[in-house]
Write a protein that holds these residues in place. Structure first.
Motif, PDB file in Angstrom:
ATOM      1  N   VAL A   9       0.709  -1.312  -0.038  1.00 45.77           N
ATOM      2  CA  VAL A   9       0.097   0.046   0.251  1.00 45.77           C
ATOM      3  C   VAL A   9       0.825   1.338   0.069  1.00 45.77           C
ATOM      4  CG1 VAL A   9      -1.970  -1.139   1.120  1.00 45.77           C
ATOM      5  CG2 VAL A   9      -0.367   0.181   2.473  1.00 45.77           C
ATOM      6  N   HIS A  69       2.902   0.730  -3.720  1.00 46.03           N
ATOM      7  CA  HIS A  69       1.906   0.491  -4.777  1.00 46.03           C
ATOM      8  C   HIS A  69       2.663  -0.471  -5.527  1.00 46.03           C
ATOM      9  CE1 HIS A  69      -0.677   4.293  -4.490  1.00 46.03           C
ATOM     10  NE2 HIS A  69      -0.069   4.145  -3.398  1.00 46.03           N
ATOM     11  N   TRP A  80       1.882  -3.204  -7.193  1.00 46.81           N
ATOM     12  CA  TRP A  80       1.041  -3.887  -7.990  1.00 46.81           C
ATOM     13  C   TRP A  80       1.557  -3.130  -9.411  1.00 46.81           C
ATOM     14  CZ3 TRP A  80      -1.019  -1.494  -4.077  1.00 46.81           C
ATOM     15  CH2 TRP A  80      -1.823  -0.223  -4.171  1.00 46.81           C
ATOM     16  N   ARG A  81       1.820  -1.840  -9.146  1.00 51.61           N
ATOM     17  CA  ARG A  81       2.205  -0.984 -10.703  1.00 51.61           C
ATOM     18  C   ARG A  81       3.735  -1.010 -10.879  1.00 51.61           C
ATOM     19  NH1 ARG A  81      -0.669   4.461  -8.046  1.00 51.61           N
ATOM     20  NH2 ARG A  81      -2.618   3.823  -8.265  1.00 51.61           N
ATOM     21  N   GLY A  86       5.641   0.962  -8.769  1.00 54.97           N
ATOM     22  CA  GLY A  86       5.977   0.517  -7.340  1.00 54.97           C
ATOM     23  C   GLY A  86       6.818  -0.644  -7.493  1.00 54.97           C
ATOM     24  N   GLY A 112      -5.008  -3.668  -5.807  1.00 53.53           N
ATOM     25  CA  GLY A 112      -4.335  -2.827  -6.768  1.00 53.53           C
ATOM     26  C   GLY A 112      -5.024  -2.387  -8.116  1.00 53.53           C
ATOM     27  N   THR A 137      -8.324  -0.406  -7.008  1.00 53.29           N
ATOM     28  CA  THR A 137      -7.924   0.921  -6.627  1.00 53.29           C
ATOM     29  C   THR A 137      -7.509   1.905  -7.882  1.00 53.29           C
ATOM     30  OG1 THR A 137      -5.599   0.384  -5.987  1.00 53.29           O
ATOM     31  CG2 THR A 137      -7.108   0.446  -4.370  1.00 53.29           C
ATOM     32  N   ASP A 138      -6.865   1.102  -9.021  1.00 58.78           N
ATOM     33  CA  ASP A 138      -6.303   1.767 -10.167  1.00 58.78           C
ATOM     34  C   ASP A 138      -7.572   2.189 -11.228  1.00 58.78           C
ATOM     35  OD1 ASP A 138      -3.816   1.943  -9.307  1.00 58.78           O
ATOM     36  OD2 ASP A 138      -3.309   0.384 -10.675  1.00 58.78           O
TER      37      ASP A 138
END
Length: 170
Positions: A27, A30, A32-33, A36, A165, A168-169
């Motif tokens: 968190v 990030h 998952w990006r 990140g 992720g 949230t994106d």
């Protein structure tokens, strides 16, 4: 008592995967990006952990890297918004798990065993069975059920970070 890291399942995964899928780290970075992932690789580099080592199972990492990593991580953590990366805890070592089972990993494994099953259906008998199976896992000498719980916990952590992720994106 030991100083433990807020990197769940570290001793049962690779350092890279444990960091990537730790809710505490994910968190904040990030993970998952792509950006990140870059931050995660930068953190590892600043901690002096080669990416090749970070991809190995934790138990297979070079002893010197494992020994220095917690201290280096604590030093670099603030720069990555990872305040309080360590905390006091305890662990147990036994015949089936020489690396040790931390209290937080035991919680994740038991929670995975308790939550296991089909998400679409709730059956009181199945819930009772999962409770007693989790209870029994605490006293198993060979640790087969707890190992299964650790495996389930890794899958859950992966799914939570990846799916969370993506949500949230949106």
């Amino acid at each position: 008592a030991i100083d433990d890291l807020r990197i769940g399942l570290l001793r049962h995964w690779s350092l890279l995967e444990a960091l990537r899928h730790s809710p505490y780290v994910a968190v904040r970075l990030h993970t998952w990006r792509e950006a990140g992932q870059h931050m995660l690789h930068l953190l590892l580099a600043r901690c002096g952990v080669p990416l090749k080592q970070a991809k190995l199972a934790y138990s297979q990492m070079a002893p010197g890297t494992k020994r220095r990593m917690p201290e280096r991580l604590a030093e670099e953590a603030r720069g990555f918004q990872l305040m309080d990366i360590s905390f006091r805890s305890f662990q147990i070592s036994n015949g089936w798990n020489q690396a040790g089972l931390s209290a937080s990993d035991a919680v994740l494994a038991l929670t995975a065993l308790l939550e296991g099953g089909e998400a679409d259906s709730w059956d009181p008998q199945s819930s009772r069975d999962r409770f007693w199976r989790s209870w029994a896992a605490l006293s198993e000498r060979e640790g087969a059920t707890l190992r299964e719980g650790l495996s389930l916990a890794r899958k859950l952590q992966h799914a939570i970070v990846q799916d969370g992720g993506m949500i949230t994106d949106r």
